[in-house]
Structure formats: structure tokens, C-alpha cells
Write an enzyme that holds these catalytic residues in place. Structure first.
Site, PDB file in Angstrom:
ATOM      1  N   ASN A  88     -14.535   9.275   2.094  1.00 16.49           N
ATOM      2  CA  ASN A  88     -15.554   8.966   3.023  1.00 16.49           C
ATOM      3  C   ASN A  88     -16.196  10.380   3.779  1.00 16.49           C
ATOM      4  O   ASN A  88     -16.985  10.076   4.537  1.00 16.49           O
ATOM      5  CB  ASN A  88     -14.974   7.937   4.283  1.00 16.49           C
ATOM      6  CG  ASN A  88     -14.980   6.406   4.073  1.00 16.49           C
ATOM      7  OD1 ASN A  88     -15.605   6.073   2.779  1.00 16.49           O
ATOM      8  ND2 ASN A  88     -14.432   5.831   4.485  1.00 16.49           N
ATOM      9  N   HIS A 106     -16.573  -4.818  11.316  1.00 13.92           N
ATOM     10  CA  HIS A 106     -15.306  -4.094  11.172  1.00 13.92           C
ATOM     11  C   HIS A 106     -14.205  -4.704  12.121  1.00 13.92           C
ATOM     12  O   HIS A 106     -14.184  -4.985  13.140  1.00 13.92           O
ATOM     13  CB  HIS A 106     -15.639  -2.528  11.258  1.00 13.92           C
ATOM     14  CG  HIS A 106     -14.568  -1.661  10.955  1.00 13.92           C
ATOM     15  ND1 HIS A 106     -13.590  -1.081  11.905  1.00 13.92           N
ATOM     16  CD2 HIS A 106     -14.042  -1.324   9.991  1.00 13.92           C
ATOM     17  CE1 HIS A 106     -12.757  -0.176  11.388  1.00 13.92           C
ATOM     18  NE2 HIS A 106     -13.003  -0.577  10.029  1.00 13.92           N
ATOM     19  N   SER A 147     -19.415  -1.411   4.730  1.00  9.34           N
ATOM     20  CA  SER A 147     -18.926  -0.426   3.885  1.00  9.34           C
ATOM     21  C   SER A 147     -18.477  -1.142   2.723  1.00  9.34           C
ATOM     22  O   SER A 147     -18.151  -0.133   1.630  1.00  9.34           O
ATOM     23  CB  SER A 147     -17.956   0.318   4.627  1.00  9.34           C
ATOM     24  OG  SER A 147     -16.573  -0.555   5.001  1.00  9.34           O
ATOM     25  N   THR A 207     -19.586   7.448  14.041  1.00  7.20           N
ATOM     26  CA  THR A 207     -18.230   8.221  13.714  1.00  7.20           C
ATOM     27  C   THR A 207     -18.437   9.577  13.258  1.00  7.20           C
ATOM     28  O   THR A 207     -19.720   9.888  13.047  1.00  7.20           O
ATOM     29  CB  THR A 207     -17.474   7.753  12.678  1.00  7.20           C
ATOM     30  OG1 THR A 207     -16.140   8.316  12.506  1.00  7.20           O
ATOM     31  CG2 THR A 207     -17.713   7.834  11.209  1.00  7.20           C
ATOM     32  N   HIS A 256     -21.272   3.973   8.701  1.00  2.00           N
ATOM     33  CA  HIS A 256     -21.146   4.281   7.351  1.00  2.00           C
ATOM     34  C   HIS A 256     -22.736   4.650   7.025  1.00  2.00           C
ATOM     35  O   HIS A 256     -23.163   5.033   5.849  1.00  2.00           O
ATOM     36  CB  HIS A 256     -20.827   3.140   6.659  1.00  2.00           C
ATOM     37  CG  HIS A 256     -19.438   3.077   6.241  1.00  2.00           C
ATOM     38  ND1 HIS A 256     -18.424   3.723   5.736  1.00  2.00           N
ATOM     39  CD2 HIS A 256     -18.798   2.332   7.021  1.00  2.00           C
ATOM     40  CE1 HIS A 256     -17.196   3.363   6.005  1.00  2.00           C
ATOM     41  NE2 HIS A 256     -17.331   2.441   6.851  1.00  2.00           N
ATOM     42  N   THR A 276      -8.600  -6.261   4.043  1.00  4.88           N
ATOM     43  CA  THR A 276      -9.837  -5.484   3.889  1.00  4.88           C
ATOM     44  C   THR A 276     -10.941  -6.184   3.228  1.00  4.88           C
ATOM     45  O   THR A 276     -12.064  -6.146   4.002  1.00  4.88           O
ATOM     46  CB  THR A 276      -9.855  -3.990   3.266  1.00  4.88           C
ATOM     47  OG1 THR A 276      -8.551  -3.262   3.794  1.00  4.88           O
ATOM     48  CG2 THR A 276     -10.820  -3.077   3.682  1.00  4.88           C
ATOM     49  N   THR A 285      -6.612   8.437  27.633  1.00  2.00           N
ATOM     50  CA  THR A 285      -6.014   8.854  26.560  1.00  2.00           C
ATOM     51  C   THR A 285      -6.537  10.596  26.271  1.00  2.00           C
ATOM     52  O   THR A 285      -7.668  10.987  26.902  1.00  2.00           O
ATOM     53  CB  THR A 285      -6.520   8.475  25.031  1.00  2.00           C
ATOM     54  OG1 THR A 285      -5.889   9.052  23.956  1.00  2.00           O
ATOM     55  CG2 THR A 285      -8.152   8.401  24.776  1.00  2.00           C
ATOM     56  N   THR A 286      -5.877  11.356  25.621  1.00  2.00           N
ATOM     57  CA  THR A 286      -6.332  12.880  25.572  1.00  2.00           C
ATOM     58  C   THR A 286      -7.496  13.219  24.871  1.00  2.00           C
ATOM     59  O   THR A 286      -7.549  12.556  23.797  1.00  2.00           O
ATOM     60  CB  THR A 286      -4.908  13.673  24.833  1.00  2.00           C
ATOM     61  OG1 THR A 286      -3.813  13.439  25.731  1.00  2.00           O
ATOM     62  CG2 THR A 286      -5.214  15.125  24.815  1.00  2.00           C
ATOM     63  N   LYS A 306     -17.091  10.582   8.924  1.00  2.00           N
ATOM     64  CA  LYS A 306     -17.658  10.244   7.394  1.00  2.00           C
ATOM     65  C   LYS A 306     -18.902  11.180   7.057  1.00  2.00           C
ATOM     66  O   LYS A 306     -18.488  12.318   6.651  1.00  2.00           O
ATOM     67  CB  LYS A 306     -18.120   8.651   7.266  1.00  2.00           C
ATOM     68  CG  LYS A 306     -16.715   7.947   7.671  1.00  2.00           C
ATOM     69  CD  LYS A 306     -16.904   6.490   7.483  1.00  2.00           C
ATOM     70  CE  LYS A 306     -15.860   5.639   8.355  1.00  2.00           C
ATOM     71  NZ  LYS A 306     -14.435   5.740   7.804  1.00  2.00           N
ATOM     72  N   SER A 357     -21.262 -12.257  16.989  1.00  2.00           N
ATOM     73  CA  SER A 357     -20.538 -11.283  16.086  1.00  2.00           C
ATOM     74  C   SER A 357     -20.755 -11.678  14.553  1.00  2.00           C
ATOM     75  O   SER A 357     -20.491 -12.587  14.187  1.00  2.00           O
ATOM     76  CB  SER A 357     -19.090 -11.130  16.291  1.00  2.00           C
ATOM     77  OG  SER A 357     -18.318 -10.360  15.419  1.00  2.00           O
ATOM     78  N   ASP A 377     -23.104  -0.811  14.877  1.00  2.00           N
ATOM     79  CA  ASP A 377     -22.163   0.330  14.415  1.00  2.00           C
ATOM     80  C   ASP A 377     -22.949   0.821  13.046  1.00  2.00           C
ATOM     81  O   ASP A 377     -23.317   0.186  12.085  1.00  2.00           O
ATOM     82  CB  ASP A 377     -20.767  -0.442  13.611  1.00  2.00           C
ATOM     83  CG  ASP A 377     -20.006   0.018  13.009  1.00  2.00           C
ATOM     84  OD1 ASP A 377     -20.269   1.076  12.153  1.00  2.00           O
ATOM     85  OD2 ASP A 377     -18.679  -0.127  13.382  1.00  2.00           O
ATOM     86  N   GLU A 437     -23.362  -4.578  12.210  1.00  2.00           N
ATOM     87  CA  GLU A 437     -23.313  -3.133  11.693  1.00  2.00           C
ATOM     88  C   GLU A 437     -24.579  -2.765  10.736  1.00  2.00           C
ATOM     89  O   GLU A 437     -25.371  -3.971  10.594  1.00  2.00           O
ATOM     90  CB  GLU A 437     -22.276  -2.829  10.440  1.00  2.00           C
ATOM     91  CG  GLU A 437     -20.863  -3.112  11.247  1.00  2.00           C
ATOM     92  CD  GLU A 437     -19.600  -3.257  10.164  1.00  2.00           C
ATOM     93  OE1 GLU A 437     -20.106  -2.366   9.084  1.00  2.00           O
ATOM     94  OE2 GLU A 437     -18.547  -3.722  10.389  1.00  2.00           O
ATOM     95  N   ARG A 479       0.915  -1.091   0.069  1.00  3.04           N
ATOM     96  CA  ARG A 479       0.003   0.101  -0.048  1.00  3.04           C
ATOM     97  C   ARG A 479       0.694   1.115  -0.063  1.00  3.04           C
ATOM     98  O   ARG A 479       1.946   1.321   1.037  1.00  3.04           O
ATOM     99  CB  ARG A 479      -0.874   0.161   1.350  1.00  3.04           C
ATOM    100  CG  ARG A 479      -1.953  -1.120   0.945  1.00  3.04           C
ATOM    101  CD  ARG A 479      -3.124  -1.163   2.324  1.00  3.04           C
ATOM    102  NE  ARG A 479      -3.742  -2.226   2.102  1.00  3.04           N
ATOM    103  CZ  ARG A 479      -4.924  -2.517   2.936  1.00  3.04           C
ATOM    104  NH1 ARG A 479      -5.140  -1.684   3.991  1.00  3.04           N
ATOM    105  NH2 ARG A 479      -5.828  -3.384   2.872  1.00  3.04           N
TER     106      ARG A 479
HETATM  107  N1  PMP Z   1     -16.582   1.126  11.845  1.00  2.05           N
HETATM  108  C1  PMP Z   1     -16.639   0.737  10.632  1.00  2.05           C
HETATM  109  C2  PMP Z   1     -17.835  -0.115   9.909  1.00  2.05           C
HETATM  110  C3  PMP Z   1     -15.583   1.552   9.987  1.00  2.05           C
HETATM  111  O1  PMP Z   1     -15.656   1.517   8.511  1.00  2.05           O
HETATM  112  C4  PMP Z   1     -14.765   2.382  10.304  1.00  2.05           C
HETATM  113  C5  PMP Z   1     -13.811   2.946   9.621  1.00  2.05           C
HETATM  114  N2  PMP Z   1     -13.661   3.045   8.406  1.00  2.05           N
HETATM  115  C6  PMP Z   1     -14.837   2.585  11.947  1.00  2.05           C
HETATM  116  C7  PMP Z   1     -15.614   1.853  12.598  1.00  2.05           C
HETATM  117  C8  PMP Z   1     -13.708   3.347  12.528  1.00  2.05           C
HETATM  118  O2  PMP Z   1     -14.087   4.822  12.317  1.00  2.05           O
HETATM  119  P1  PMP Z   1     -13.106   6.020  12.480  1.00  2.05           P
HETATM  120  O3  PMP Z   1     -12.432   6.166  11.291  1.00  2.05           O
HETATM  121  O4  PMP Z   1     -13.631   7.086  12.940  1.00  2.05           O
HETATM  122  O5  PMP Z   1     -12.028   5.261  13.279  1.00  2.05           O
END
Ligand code: PMP
Length: 427
Positions: free
Chosen positions: A70, A158, A206, A262, A234, A380, A294-295, A265, A153, A231, A202, A29
Site C-alpha cells: 500500500n 471500511h 480499496s 492516511t 486510498h 475483508t 494516546t501518545t 499509503k 453509511s 475517507d 469513501e 492468516r
Molecule cells: N480507511 C480505509 C478505507 C482503509 O483501507 C484503511 C487501512 N487499510 C484505513 C482507513 C486505516 O488506515 P491506517 O492503515 O492508516 O490505519
């Protein structure tokens, strides 16, 4: 190579071999640096066409039209969103200055959490530094909270969900076939009735662009007393009257226990979140390592995301515009005889079926036509299902679509495997 080991630590040798293998398989890549020129995007005012020719152009030594973004609605270059970030930086600085519990919570953070809870009709929301972390941290924390959890699951979940599920030591994972409720039910029925259960899935997948049956999954969850974790990464911003995702579109958000999304996107900014009942959100806020240690997201990022979410909720025309463009693009592909996977979502996969051919096709689109379409390959998607994944959006003009269709029909005749080439040849 810099190393403290003059003869080379075995890990360095391992890396060299692994990288050579990846190259041989055509899966290496490379980054394609794209300088998005925000001031060149047209400003949409309601449904009106832009005054200037639309361009998602980027600078890669020359002009490039991006077909794999995205930032589905272009909210990342929306002036009100950018202005919100700029104002917040001027007023509050560039960084958060700490974790959420230690000086890192700004009024934007709490306002955005309330806004997202409201969007999904939930009692509370919780921000994470990314969608990835929201899945990983929430699932791992839930599935280690009590002994005996069983997580059901979906096979195509993802990587971030898988990371959380796999990281939950002591819990059991049962993978069910993708979007297969019969298989899910058989597996739920076979599990010990008293074990705490969670179904993780989900809404829009995606890479394939297919959509799950949320109502059906929730009905099974009720029957077998399982919680549901969805989730909507998308789908948020794009589906439902206010962009609350497929769960809003299907009127079933209240049946889902945890909705994750998220801000990067459909909302075009950055960050991840979950929304759920207040006790679930409170527990994760107090127990999830990936939230606590984490910050916090920078206030400017959160201010921009808040503005974007508010805008996207109001502006149904943005969603309509996107789907009009997606349909216009599919019609052109169909007319030109270019094979694509017809999906019920906004995602347009172009099957290629070979890593090297996919890479070559993508390189030639970029180098010969100035069109950027990322090759999607293993890990992927499974080997043999490599594809280009195109995401037409409001900024793709008819002219740009014609350009892509012309380029694809020329290149795919050369690059495509025989069966695809034959399909193209058909009227
Ligand atoms: N869930 C799914 C289905 C995704 O495709 C992605 C990222 N491509 C994420 C979670 C992670 O989201 P983020 O890019 O905000 O980290």
C-alpha cells in the site's frame, strides 16, 4: 497454553474451536516477514528512468517482488523522506514523550496539520496515530455529540468507520447500498427532517477499486441538510493535481465537511488525519478520546510524513508514473487472457472466488516464483469473492510484470474454478 484455570476457561476452548474453524475454511492468516531493502530501490529523478534495475525486492530467505504494497508511490523508501526521519530522530529522539496535550506536540505535528489542511483546502487538520483511529475516533465523537444523530453509511465502508459508527451509542445507523445514490436518497427522504444527519463514505474503495460519486453525494447532503464525512485513504497522494484525492480531482473538496486520510499509503509513512472547518477540528481535538488519551506520533514519523506530503504535492510525475505502470500491467493481463476486474482506480483485483484456492495461489506465487501477492478473504471481502489484490507501482519494471503474468497464467489454469479457467482459455 498458559492459564490460571486448570480445566481451561471456556474462552480458551472457544479460541481453539474458532481457530480450527478458520483453518478449515482456508482463512487462517500467516505473516510473511518481508525485509524491505530501502537502499536497493532506484532513486527517481523526475521522469527519468532509474539508473539501476528497479526492484521492490524484499528478503524472505531469497528475493521477493512485492505486489501488494500500500506504499503506492514508494515514498517510504524515498531518500528525502528517510533522511527527514533520521535527522528528526537524531535531533528530537525516538518517541514523542507524551500525548498531544501533555508534552507530545512537536513543531512537526503542527506543521503537518497545517500542510494537510492546505492540501484539502480546509481551515484545519488534526493528526491521529493511524487512519483507523482517525475514523473510529472522529465518527464516534461526532455521532455522540448531540442527541438524535442518524449516520448514513455506505455498505462497503471500511472497518474503522464501522467501528466509530457502531461505537456511537444513542445514534442511529442507516446503511445504504454501495455507491447507490438512489438508495441513499430514499433513505435520507424517509428520515425525520430535523434529525442531525451525517453521510459517511469513501472515495476509492480499496478492495473493489471502484470510486464514489462525491459531487452526487454532496448534492444529496445539501438537499437533506446532512454533513458529509469522506475517507480518502486510498486516494490521497495519488489523485488530483496535488494528490489531494478524488475530491481534489473532481473539484469538490469544498463541498465535503470532513476529509479523512492516511499518511501510510500514498505518502508511505504512518499516521492518520482529518481536515475540516476549524470548529469541527477544534471540537474533535478537545473531545475525541482516541485523540486525547494516546501518545502522539513520534516526531521522526511526523517529520518524514511532512516531507513526503510536500514532495508528493509537487511531483505530479509520481502519480503519472504510477498510472502508466498500472495501465502497462493491465495491458499485459489482457493480452495473456488473465481475468481481472477493470477498475477506475489503481487497484487490480484478480478474482479467485474461493478462500483455499486463493491461499494456494498466493502460496505458490511466493514459493515457486518469489512473487508476493496477498490473498484477500473473508471478513475483508464477502465469502465467494476472494481475490488477489495487486497494486502495481512505479517500481514494477516490465520484466517484473512479465514474470507475474507468466506465473499467473501457469498457476491459474491449475487453480482456477472452471468458469475462470474457461475465461483464461479464451483469446
Ligand atoms: N480507511 C480505509 C478505507 C482503509 O483501507 C484503511 C487501512 N487499510 C484505513 C482507513 C486505516 O488506515 P491506517 O492503515 O492508516 O490505519
Amino acid at each position: 497454553m498458559s492459564s490460571n484455570h486448570p480445566d481451561g476457561h471456556p474462552f480458551y476452548r472457544f479460541c481453539r474451536t474458532a481457530l480450527a474453524d478458520i483453518r478449515t475454511q482456508g482463512r487462517y492468516r500467516q505473516f510473511t516477514p518481508l525485509a524491505r531493502e530501502a537502499d536497493r530501490y532506484p532513486v527517481y529523478e523526475q521522469e527519468k528512468a532509474p539508473a539501476t534495475p528497479a526492484t521492490p525486492a524484499c528478503d524472505h530467505d531469497r528475493e521477493v517482488v512485492v505486489w501488494s504494497s500500500n506504499d503506492y508511490l514508494g515514498m517510504g523508501v524515498e531518500p528525502v523522506v528517510m533522511d527527514a526521519a533520521i535527522t528528526a530522530i537524531r535531533e528530537h529522539g525516538a518517541g514523542a514523550g507524551g500525548t498531544r496535550n501533555i508534552a507530545g506536540t512537536s513543531p512537526f505535528h503542527t506543521a503537518l496539520e497545517r500542510e494537510l489542511a492546505d492540501l484539502h483546502g480546509k481551515e484545519a487538520g488534526l493528526l491521529f496515530v493511524s487512519g483507523y483511529v482517525s475514523n473510529q475516533a472522529s465518527l464516534q465523537t461526532i455521532l455522540t455529540s448531540m442527541p438524535g444523530w442518524i449516520c448514513f453509511s455506505d455498505r462497503l465502508n471500511h472497518a474503522s468507520m464501522i467501528a466509530g459508527i457502531k461505537g456511537a451509542r444513542g445514534s442511529t445507523t442507516v446503511i445504504y447500498e454501495h455507491n447507490d445514490l438512489e438508495d441513499l436518497e430514499a433513505k435520507l427522504a424517509a428520515a425525520p427532517p430535523d434529525a442531525p444527519k451525517l453521510i459517511a463514505f469513501e472515495s476509492v474503495y480499496s478492495m473493489d477499486g471502484d470510486i464514489s460519486d462525491i459531487a452526487g453525494t454532496c448534492a444529496l447532503a445539501r438537499k437533506y441538510n446532512a454533513m458529509t464525512y469522506l475517507d480518502e485513504v486510498h486516494a490521497v497522494g495519488l489523485y488530483g493535481a496535488q494528490g489531494g484525492g478524488i475530491s481534489e480531482r473532481d473539484g469538490v473538496a469544498d463541498q465535503v465537511d470532513v476529509i479523512e486520510g492516511t499518511l501510510s499509503k500514498g505518502f508511505g509513512v504512518h499516521g492518520g488525519y482529518i481536515t475540516a472547518s476549524s470548529e469541527v477540528v477544534e471540537y474533535l481535538r478537545l473531545a475525541a478520546s482516541g485523540f486525547i488519551f494516546t501518545t502522539a506520533l513520534p516526531p521522526a514519523v511526523v517529520a518524514a510524513a511532512l516531507t513526503s506530503v510536500r514532495q508528493v504535492r509537487k511531483d505530479a510525475w509520481r502519480r503519472e508514473k504510477m498510472f502508466e505502470r498500472v495501465n502497462a500491467f493491465r495491458a499485459r493481463l489482457r493480452k495473456a487472457g488473465i481475468p481481472f476486474t477493470m477498475t477506475p482506480s489503481h487497484i487490480v483485483p484478480i478474482p479467485v472466488g474461493d478462500a483455499q484456492r486463493c491461499r494456494d495461489l498466493s502460496d505458490r506465487l511466493l514459493n515457486e516464483y518469489g512473487l508476493y501477492a496477498t490473498p484477500i478473504n473473508y471478513p475483508t471481502v464477502p465469502r465467494g469473492t476472494e481475490r488477489l489484490r495487486l497494486t502495481p507501482g512505479p517500481f514494477h519494471t516490465d520484466e517484473m510484470m512479465d514474470q507475474m503474468v507468466t506465473a499467473l497464467s501457469k498457476l491459474m489454469r491449475i487453480n482456477a474454478p472452471v468458469d475462470v479457467a474457461q475465461k483464461i482459455a479464451e483469446p
